[in-house]
Write a protein that holds these residues in place. Structure first.
Motif, PDB file in Angstrom:
ATOM      1  N   PHE A 227       0.829  -1.205   0.000  1.00 49.02           N
ATOM      2  CA  PHE A 227       0.000   0.000   0.000  1.00 49.02           C
ATOM      3  C   PHE A 227       0.867   1.260   0.000  1.00 49.02           C
ATOM      4  O   PHE A 227       0.592   2.223  -0.738  1.00 49.02           O
ATOM      5  N   GLN A 228       1.916   1.263   0.813  1.00 50.75           N
ATOM      6  CA  GLN A 228       2.833   2.404   0.805  1.00 50.75           C
ATOM      7  C   GLN A 228       3.420   2.633  -0.581  1.00 50.75           C
ATOM      8  O   GLN A 228       3.483   3.763  -1.074  1.00 50.75           O
ATOM      9  N   GLY A 229       3.883   1.548  -1.194  1.00 50.74           N
ATOM     10  CA  GLY A 229       4.487   1.672  -2.523  1.00 50.74           C
ATOM     11  C   GLY A 229       3.512   2.198  -3.555  1.00 50.74           C
ATOM     12  O   GLY A 229       3.831   3.112  -4.330  1.00 50.74           O
ATOM     13  N   CYS A 230       2.305   1.640  -3.564  1.00 50.96           N
ATOM     14  CA  CYS A 230       1.298   2.086  -4.532  1.00 50.96           C
ATOM     15  C   CYS A 230       0.897   3.538  -4.282  1.00 50.96           C
ATOM     16  O   CYS A 230       0.645   4.293  -5.229  1.00 50.96           O
ATOM     17  N   TRP A 231       0.841   3.932  -3.004  1.00 48.29           N
ATOM     18  CA  TRP A 231       0.457   5.313  -2.704  1.00 48.29           C
ATOM     19  C   TRP A 231       1.552   6.289  -3.114  1.00 48.29           C
ATOM     20  O   TRP A 231       1.263   7.400  -3.585  1.00 48.29           O
ATOM     21  N   PHE A 232       2.819   5.910  -2.947  1.00 46.46           N
ATOM     22  CA  PHE A 232       3.910   6.759  -3.423  1.00 46.46           C
ATOM     23  C   PHE A 232       3.808   6.961  -4.935  1.00 46.46           C
ATOM     24  O   PHE A 232       3.973   8.083  -5.438  1.00 46.46           O
ATOM     25  N   ILE A 233       3.555   5.883  -5.657  1.00 48.18           N
ATOM     26  CA  ILE A 233       3.429   5.993  -7.114  1.00 48.18           C
ATOM     27  C   ILE A 233       2.233   6.863  -7.481  1.00 48.18           C
ATOM     28  O   ILE A 233       2.311   7.709  -8.383  1.00 48.18           O
ATOM     29  N   ASN A 234       1.126   6.662  -6.779  1.00 43.72           N
ATOM     30  CA  ASN A 234      -0.070   7.468  -7.043  1.00 43.72           C
ATOM     31  C   ASN A 234       0.188   8.950  -6.768  1.00 43.72           C
ATOM     32  O   ASN A 234      -0.245   9.820  -7.537  1.00 43.72           O
ATOM     33  N   MET A 235       0.922   9.252  -5.685  1.00 43.31           N
ATOM     34  CA  MET A 235       1.285  10.638  -5.396  1.00 43.31           C
ATOM     35  C   MET A 235       2.148  11.225  -6.506  1.00 43.31           C
ATOM     36  O   MET A 235       1.994  12.393  -6.880  1.00 43.31           O
ATOM     37  N   GLY A 236       3.068  10.408  -7.035  1.00 47.17           N
ATOM     38  CA  GLY A 236       3.915  10.882  -8.115  1.00 47.17           C
ATOM     39  C   GLY A 236       3.113  11.308  -9.328  1.00 47.17           C
ATOM     40  O   GLY A 236       3.386  12.354  -9.945  1.00 47.17           O
ATOM     41  N   PHE A 237       2.084  10.526  -9.658  1.00 50.23           N
ATOM     42  CA  PHE A 237       1.247  10.867 -10.807  1.00 50.23           C
ATOM     43  C   PHE A 237       0.371  12.085 -10.527  1.00 50.23           C
ATOM     44  O   PHE A 237       0.298  13.014 -11.345  1.00 50.23           O
ATOM     45  N   MET A 238      -0.292  12.088  -9.370  1.00 54.44           N
ATOM     46  CA  MET A 238      -1.292  13.117  -9.097  1.00 54.44           C
ATOM     47  C   MET A 238      -0.692  14.472  -8.735  1.00 54.44           C
ATOM     48  O   MET A 238      -1.356  15.492  -8.913  1.00 54.44           O
ATOM     49  N   LEU A 239       0.542  14.485  -8.233  1.00 56.25           N
ATOM     50  CA  LEU A 239       1.139  15.744  -7.781  1.00 56.25           C
ATOM     51  C   LEU A 239       2.250  16.256  -8.683  1.00 56.25           C
ATOM     52  O   LEU A 239       2.594  17.440  -8.610  1.00 56.25           O
ATOM     53  N   TRP A 240       2.821  15.384  -9.534  1.00 58.67           N
ATOM     54  CA  TRP A 240       4.007  15.787 -10.274  1.00 58.67           C
ATOM     55  C   TRP A 240       3.880  15.650 -11.787  1.00 58.67           C
ATOM     56  O   TRP A 240       4.826  15.927 -12.504  1.00 58.67           O
ATOM     57  N   ILE A 241       2.728  15.206 -12.264  1.00 57.27           N
ATOM     58  CA  ILE A 241       2.479  15.161 -13.713  1.00 57.27           C
ATOM     59  C   ILE A 241       1.235  16.009 -13.990  1.00 57.27           C
ATOM     60  O   ILE A 241       0.133  15.654 -13.543  1.00 57.27           O
TER      61      ILE A 241
END
Length: 337
Positions: A227-241
């Motif tokens: 869950f931590q890993g998936c949330w980090f990836i999701n944050m990368g998409f939603m906040l940095w793209i």
């Protein structure tokens, strides 16, 4: 299987080296803009994707082996493990690949935060030191676990290994909560949800340390890593793209200090901010649901496989006993004659 194990370790190292070797690109308004400076490890999509991919893979690896160990050993003999060997052969050089990968990743990430690789330019930045401190605790866990394994003293210090694993999550939670970089707005909401996941990991790690035969604690810990890993990836998409930024919000690129570029998402109205936070909450629930469904499928698949194997072994054991009894009966009949 050896090839898959090698690819796993090489993938973790490649993700970290990718940050160092590439020139770095930044997405803005759907266009690719080349930058002369390297991408900040944590303050970019790449940084979140690297750490997220590593955590998700590690959690998946632990989830599969935790469930398998429980099914094979049974509730009475199950013991929590904070790392798993690559069981190729007893003398395999890849046996400690998980610990070596974690230790290497932590050291590389630590120096990435402290030094401006490859220029080796030292700059005291408080947020970088906070990130580096997280990796120090991860390196301590991996290094001590590897040392106990190499000295055959894991059984003596298994409790301390659990304490070190718990310290990784406790420091991560502490430094996220009291971060020097004040995450506000939508970015702050994503980080607050991340703290909830880390809190679950901390509680599960403590429970697994105190109750080393508790399968539920071990499974929750493994799932929380995914869950931590998936949330980090999701944050990368939603906040940095920019193309993934919620409607009514924009991604700001502002210089925080020097050449370092920090990104943040700003919403134009309260309604847009409320809608973006609601979307984050839905993503949180959807990702958790997907992981739980996946974990349930793994449980059923491995249970079926282990049941078939157990039935076959039981059948072979009964056949062996039957053949031995038949041989003894024939021998007794011959002696009677």
């Amino acid at each position: 299987r050896k090839a898959l194990y090698f690819v796993y370790g090489a993938y973790l190292l490649w993700l970290q080296c990718f940050i160092y070797l590439n020139e770095g690109i930044e997405l803005k308004s759907g266009c690719l803009l080349k930058r002369k400076k390297k991408i900040s490890f944590m303050g970019s999509f790449v940084g979140h994707a690297v750490q997220g991919s590593a955590l998700a893979l590690l959690g998946l690896w632990h989830t599969i082996h935790t469930i398998r160990s429980y099914l094979v050993k049974g509730p009475a003999n199950f013991t929590v493990r904070f790392w798993y060997q690559f069981n190729t052969t007893p003398q395999s050089r890849l046996k400690h690949l998980e610990l070596v990968s974690i230790l290497s990743f932590s050291i590389l990430a630590f120096f990435d935060q402290i030094l401006d690789f490859p220029h080796f330019h030292y700059a005291f930045k408080l947020d970088n030191f906070e990130h580096a401190t997280m990796f120090i605790h991860l390196a301590l866990f991996a290094g001590f676990s590897l040392s106990t394994e190499l000295t055959d003293s894991l059984d003596l210090f298994s409790g301390f290994v659990g304490i070190l694993a718990s310290s990784v999550f406790s420091q991560e939670l502490f430094l996220l909560h009291f971060h020097s970089t004040d995450h506000v707005g939508l970015e702050g909401h994503y980080h607050w949800l991340l703290q909830l996941i880390v809190l679950v990991s901390l509680v599960a790690a403590l429970a697994a340390t105190i109750f080393p035969n508790n399968f539920n604690a071990a499974l929750v810990l493994s799932i929380s890593l995914i869950f931590q890993g998936c949330w980090f990836i999701n944050m990368g998409f939603m906040l940095w793209i920019p193309s993934f930024v919620p409607e009514g919000c924009v991604m700001n690129l502002a210089k925080a200090s020097g050449h370092e570029i920090i990104g943040a998402v700003t919403c134009g109205s309260k309604e847009a901010d409320f809608r973006a936070r609601g979307l984050a909450n839905l993503q949180f629930s959807w990702i958790l649901s997907s992981i739980l469904i996946f974990a349930g499928i793994i449980c059923l698949k491995l249970a079926r496989k282990c049941t078939i194997t157990t039935n076959r072994l039981e059948y072979e054991r009964i056949q062996t006993k039957g053949a031995a009894a038949s041989a003894l009966a024939n021998e007794g009949f011959k002696q009677a004659r």
